[in-house]
Write a protein that holds these residues in place. Structure first.
Motif, PDB file in Angstrom:
ATOM      1  N   PHE A   3       0.825  -1.207   0.000  1.00  0.00           N
ATOM      2  CA  PHE A   3       0.000   0.000   0.000  1.00  0.00           C
ATOM      3  C   PHE A   3       0.864   1.264   0.000  1.00  0.00           C
ATOM      4  CE2 PHE A   3      -3.273  -2.700   2.419  1.00  0.00           C
ATOM      5  CZ  PHE A   3      -3.885  -3.087   1.234  1.00  0.00           C
ATOM      6  N   SER A   4       2.143   1.133  -0.302  1.00  0.00           N
ATOM      7  CA  SER A   4       3.022   2.299  -0.217  1.00  0.00           C
ATOM      8  C   SER A   4       2.700   3.300  -1.332  1.00  0.00           C
ATOM      9  CB  SER A   4       4.481   1.861  -0.314  1.00  0.00           C
ATOM     10  OG  SER A   4       4.679   1.149  -1.507  1.00  0.00           O
ATOM     11  N   VAL A   5       2.997   4.566  -1.057  1.00  0.00           N
ATOM     12  CA  VAL A   5       2.776   5.602  -2.070  1.00  0.00           C
ATOM     13  C   VAL A   5       4.114   6.273  -2.381  1.00  0.00           C
ATOM     14  CG1 VAL A   5       0.362   6.065  -1.496  1.00  0.00           C
ATOM     15  CG2 VAL A   5       2.159   7.294  -0.274  1.00  0.00           C
ATOM     16  N   ASP A   6       4.206   6.889  -3.562  1.00  0.00           N
ATOM     17  CA  ASP A   6       5.487   7.486  -3.964  1.00  0.00           C
ATOM     18  C   ASP A   6       5.640   8.901  -3.389  1.00  0.00           C
ATOM     19  OD1 ASP A   6       3.850   9.063  -5.485  1.00  0.00           O
ATOM     20  OD2 ASP A   6       4.289   8.041  -7.380  1.00  0.00           O
ATOM     21  N   ASP A   7       6.795   9.521  -3.686  1.00  0.00           N
ATOM     22  CA  ASP A   7       7.086  10.842  -3.109  1.00  0.00           C
ATOM     23  C   ASP A   7       6.085  11.896  -3.559  1.00  0.00           C
ATOM     24  OD1 ASP A   7       9.161   9.800  -1.771  1.00  0.00           O
ATOM     25  OD2 ASP A   7      10.734  10.538  -3.143  1.00  0.00           O
ATOM     26  N   ALA A   8       5.677  11.818  -4.833  1.00  0.00           N
ATOM     27  CA  ALA A   8       4.723  12.813  -5.349  1.00  0.00           C
ATOM     28  C   ALA A   8       3.409  12.729  -4.567  1.00  0.00           C
ATOM     29  CB  ALA A   8       4.475  12.568  -6.834  1.00  0.00           C
ATOM     30  N   ALA A   9       2.991  11.500  -4.268  1.00  0.00           N
ATOM     31  CA  ALA A   9       1.746  11.316  -3.519  1.00  0.00           C
ATOM     32  C   ALA A   9       1.910  11.879  -2.101  1.00  0.00           C
ATOM     33  CB  ALA A   9       1.396   9.834  -3.463  1.00  0.00           C
ATOM     34  N   ARG A  10       3.053  11.598  -1.509  1.00  0.00           N
ATOM     35  CA  ARG A  10       3.301  12.114  -0.148  1.00  0.00           C
ATOM     36  C   ARG A  10       3.244  13.633  -0.122  1.00  0.00           C
ATOM     37  NH1 ARG A  10       5.738   7.466   1.341  1.00  0.00           N
ATOM     38  NH2 ARG A  10       7.436   7.707  -0.129  1.00  0.00           N
ATOM     39  N   ALA A  67      -7.008   9.621 -11.091  1.00  0.00           N
ATOM     40  CA  ALA A  67      -8.255   8.927 -10.767  1.00  0.00           C
ATOM     41  C   ALA A  67      -8.106   7.426 -10.854  1.00  0.00           C
ATOM     42  CB  ALA A  67      -9.352   9.390 -11.718  1.00  0.00           C
ATOM     43  N   SER A  68      -7.193   6.958 -11.723  1.00  0.00           N
ATOM     44  CA  SER A  68      -7.018   5.519 -11.824  1.00  0.00           C
ATOM     45  C   SER A  68      -6.263   4.991 -10.610  1.00  0.00           C
ATOM     46  CB  SER A  68      -6.282   5.162 -13.112  1.00  0.00           C
ATOM     47  OG  SER A  68      -4.948   5.610 -13.012  1.00  0.00           O
ATOM     48  N   ASN A  69      -5.730   5.886  -9.805  1.00  0.00           N
ATOM     49  CA  ASN A  69      -5.063   5.449  -8.589  1.00  0.00           C
ATOM     50  C   ASN A  69      -6.019   5.643  -7.418  1.00  0.00           C
ATOM     51  OD1 ASN A  69      -3.524   4.914  -6.398  1.00  0.00           O
ATOM     52  ND2 ASN A  69      -1.723   5.992  -7.162  1.00  0.00           N
ATOM     53  N   THR A  70      -6.862   4.670  -7.209  1.00  0.00           N
ATOM     54  CA  THR A  70      -7.878   4.784  -6.169  1.00  0.00           C
ATOM     55  C   THR A  70      -7.248   4.927  -4.790  1.00  0.00           C
ATOM     56  OG1 THR A  70      -9.192   3.331  -7.558  1.00  0.00           O
ATOM     57  CG2 THR A  70     -10.038   3.758  -5.374  1.00  0.00           C
ATOM     58  N   ARG A  71      -6.144   4.208  -4.563  1.00  0.00           N
ATOM     59  CA  ARG A  71      -5.527   4.293  -3.230  1.00  0.00           C
ATOM     60  C   ARG A  71      -5.109   5.721  -2.902  1.00  0.00           C
ATOM     61  NH1 ARG A  71      -1.139   0.400  -4.344  1.00  0.00           N
ATOM     62  NH2 ARG A  71      -2.022   0.804  -6.381  1.00  0.00           N
ATOM     63  N   LEU A  74      -8.049   7.651  -1.978  1.00  0.00           N
ATOM     64  CA  LEU A  74      -8.537   7.297  -0.646  1.00  0.00           C
ATOM     65  C   LEU A  74      -7.709   7.972   0.448  1.00  0.00           C
ATOM     66  CD1 LEU A  74      -9.323   3.485  -1.137  1.00  0.00           C
ATOM     67  CD2 LEU A  74     -10.923   5.412  -1.112  1.00  0.00           C
ATOM     68  N   LEU A  75      -6.404   8.029   0.235  1.00  0.00           N
ATOM     69  CA  LEU A  75      -5.561   8.684   1.240  1.00  0.00           C
ATOM     70  C   LEU A  75      -5.876  10.178   1.316  1.00  0.00           C
ATOM     71  CD1 LEU A  75      -2.227   6.763   0.561  1.00  0.00           C
ATOM     72  CD2 LEU A  75      -3.682   6.583   2.594  1.00  0.00           C
ATOM     73  N   LEU A  76      -6.158  10.782   0.160  1.00  0.00           N
ATOM     74  CA  LEU A  76      -6.529  12.205   0.157  1.00  0.00           C
ATOM     75  C   LEU A  76      -7.899  12.396   0.823  1.00  0.00           C
ATOM     76  CD1 LEU A  76      -5.330  13.217  -3.439  1.00  0.00           C
ATOM     77  CD2 LEU A  76      -4.327  13.971  -1.271  1.00  0.00           C
ATOM     78  N   ALA A  77      -8.818  11.457   0.565  1.00  0.00           N
ATOM     79  CA  ALA A  77     -10.155  11.552   1.182  1.00  0.00           C
ATOM     80  C   ALA A  77     -10.048  11.411   2.701  1.00  0.00           C
ATOM     81  CB  ALA A  77     -11.078  10.476   0.619  1.00  0.00           C
ATOM     82  N   GLU A  78      -9.146  10.533   3.139  1.00  0.00           N
ATOM     83  CA  GLU A  78      -8.940  10.385   4.588  1.00  0.00           C
ATOM     84  C   GLU A  78      -8.391  11.686   5.177  1.00  0.00           C
ATOM     85  OE1 GLU A  78      -6.432   7.072   6.035  1.00  0.00           O
ATOM     86  OE2 GLU A  78      -5.809   8.419   7.663  1.00  0.00           O
ATOM     87  N   GLU A  79      -7.399  12.243   4.490  1.00  0.00           N
ATOM     88  CA  GLU A  79      -6.751  13.449   5.014  1.00  0.00           C
ATOM     89  C   GLU A  79      -7.731  14.625   5.072  1.00  0.00           C
ATOM     90  OE1 GLU A  79      -3.782  13.416   6.359  1.00  0.00           O
ATOM     91  OE2 GLU A  79      -3.935  15.536   6.906  1.00  0.00           O
ATOM     92  N   PHE A  80      -8.536  14.770   4.019  1.00  0.00           N
ATOM     93  CA  PHE A  80      -9.482  15.904   4.020  1.00  0.00           C
ATOM     94  C   PHE A  80     -10.463  15.755   5.168  1.00  0.00           C
ATOM     95  CE2 PHE A  80     -10.543  19.362   0.907  1.00  0.00           C
ATOM     96  CZ  PHE A  80     -11.380  20.052   1.771  1.00  0.00           C
ATOM     97  N   LEU A 305      -8.014   0.410   2.054  1.00  0.00           N
ATOM     98  CA  LEU A 305      -6.979   0.432   1.003  1.00  0.00           C
ATOM     99  C   LEU A 305      -7.020  -0.843   0.169  1.00  0.00           C
ATOM    100  CD1 LEU A 305      -4.015   2.099   2.928  1.00  0.00           C
ATOM    101  CD2 LEU A 305      -5.383   3.091   1.096  1.00  0.00           C
ATOM    102  N   ARG A 306      -7.387  -1.949   0.788  1.00  0.00           N
ATOM    103  CA  ARG A 306      -7.506  -3.197   0.028  1.00  0.00           C
ATOM    104  C   ARG A 306      -8.626  -3.070  -1.026  1.00  0.00           C
ATOM    105  NH1 ARG A 306      -5.696  -7.280  -2.761  1.00  0.00           N
ATOM    106  NH2 ARG A 306      -6.971  -9.143  -2.668  1.00  0.00           N
TER     107      ARG A 306
END
Ligand SMILES: Cc1cc2nc3c(=O)[nH]c(=O)nc-3n(C[C@H](O)[C@H](O)[C@H](O)COP(=O)(O)OP(=O)(O)OC[C@H]3O[C@@H](n4cnc5c(N)ncnc54)[C@H](O)[C@@H]3O)c2cc1C
Length: 388
Positions: A3-10, A67-71, A74-80, A305-306
């Motif tokens: 479930f890791s995300v890259d630097d841009a996502a972080r 948008a094709s990266n649902t995870r 989801l992380l952005l939706a959690e943060e908001f 995330l799954r």
């Protein structure tokens, strides 16, 4: 499962965190204290537009990739939602109906209805109206009628709890050609604001999520042209294939689950902050509550995330999507409840963040399919029965 995300996502999450701290939490608390949705001309919306909200994904290659990266979503939706879930829904933009228009709309409809959201000159909203006073969970029971009239349609009915309805440029209204024929007879129509017979709008009083408007309204002999039928007449000849495709994976319910995880995490942080400030961290029973909150929030995030990962892989995720929503909504409520217990009288005061989180969390079990409905879907899937 990675479930890791890259630097841009972080970096995107960090930017949202700063925006949340500075703009989202204050706007949400203000709306809650004043007991009304954020007004249309509020400075929050200018800040949101500057941060990139209010635009459509339609035609944007960068957004389509995201948008094709649902995870990631989801992380952005959690943060908001960590900062304020009501404010997230108050954000301008084509919101709920956007995906339907992108997926099913004709080229002319995309241009007409999403075009103004490409580079919006001001905050603009759109919304989707399904729920009615007599039809919530059972969406097949809607009674709003659509009747062919010459080269157009006449709509009559009533809708309730529709997000941002009175401020929307247009409303995608779900109606039925024949209430005895269930979903097969349902169609969606674009109804533009100001169309004669649309309204009046009444803002519902809600226990939580006060930052966004939920409105009821009626449609009385509302006339729309034939071009306002979503997808046009031709679409209905190829409907069966489309329906099958839609049912294989689901990205909507995990977003609500991610919101709930965000609320649960906010409650956890609020409880830790309070316990630290009041020198309570040395007490076993205080730490027990914190441990329970953290454990459940993390568990809910993993299931969520799954479900997102399966959506990214274009694999069936009906069960996981429903599990994530059923679980996370319960966890958010439990977390806020444990937080309230921990704060004691201080938490029960009307101006405490924790009691607001408790009220906000409850709605996560209702919207987009209640907890009972999710559990029914999971059970039917488990024993090999169709969804309904
Ligand atoms: C804050 C908020 C925002 C909303 N925003 C929108 C929006 O923008 N657009 C929109 O169209 N709608 C919106 N809604 C409406 C929402 O989708 C409905 O409230 C939801 O679908 C539940 O419908 P209902 O309230 O009529 O409850 P009902 O369907 O009447 O359910 C009442 C209770 O019965 C249970 N129940 C129902 N059927 C069954 C069954 N078959 N088996 C077991 N239990 C069952 C439910 O779980 C629930 O506990 C919003 C609601 C809220 C609270």
């Amino acid at each position: 499962m990675d479930f890791s995300v890259d630097d841009a996502a972080r970096e995107r999450i960090e930017a949202l965190r700063a925006f949340g701290r500075e703009h989202v939490r204050p706007a949400g608390l203000e709306a809650d204290r004043e007991g009304r949705p954020i007004p249309v001309g509020h400075a929050y919306f200018d800040a949101a537009m500057q941060h990139g909200y209010g635009r459509t994904r339609w035609g944007r290659e960068d957004a389509d990739a995201g948008a094709s990266n649902t995870r990631m979503a989801l992380l952005l939706a959690e943060e908001f939602a960590y900062w304020d879930r009501g404010v997230m829904i108050a954000n301008p933009g084509p919101s709920l109906p956007e995906q339907s228009v992108i997926g099913m709309g004709t080229d002319e409809q995309k241009e007409r209805y999403l075009g103004p959201f490409v580079a919006p000159d001001r905050p603009r909203w759109a919304c989707f109206a399904m729920t009615e006073p007599g039809a919530g969970s059972d969406a097949a029971a809607i009674q709003t009628r659509a009747r062919k009239d010459g080269d157009g349609w006449i709509l009559n009915g009533a809708k309730c709890f529709i997000g941002s309805a009175s401020r929307s440029d247009w409303i995608l209204v779900q109606a039925t050609l024949d209430p005895t024929k269930g979903r097969a007879a349902q169609r969606a129509f674009f109804v533009e604001q100001g169309t004669p017979g649309l309204g009046p709008f009444k803002t519902e009083k809600k226990m939580g999520l006060k930052a966004y408007e939920s409105a009821s309204f009626s449609l009385t002999d509302v006339r729309v042209p034939a071009a306002n039928l979503l997808g046009g007449e031709a679409r209905y000849e190829r409907k069966a294939g489309f329906k099958a495709a839609m049912q294989t994976f689901n990205a909507g319910r995990p977003v609500i689950a991610a919101n709930a995880v965000g609320i649960g995490r906010a409650a956890l942080d609020e409880a830790i902050r309070f316990a630290r400030e009041h020198d309570l961290l040395g007490r076993d029973r205080v730490r027990d509550r914190i441990e329970a909150m953290a454990r459940k929030v993390r568990m809910a995030r993993l299931v969520c995330l799954r479900a997102g990962q399966l959506a990214d892989l274009r694999r069936a995720n009906i069960q996981e999507a429903s599990m994530s929503k059923a679980l996370a909504a319960t966890v958010a409520l439990e977390s806020a409840s444990l937080g309230l217990e921990l704060l004691g009288a201080a938490g029960a005061r009307g101006d405490a963040l924790i009691e607001k989180l408790y009220r906000d969390a409850k709605a996560m079990d209702i919207v987009e399919g209640t907890g009972q409905i999710q559990r029914m879907i999971i059970a039917r899937q488990l024993v090999g029965l169709p969804r309904n």
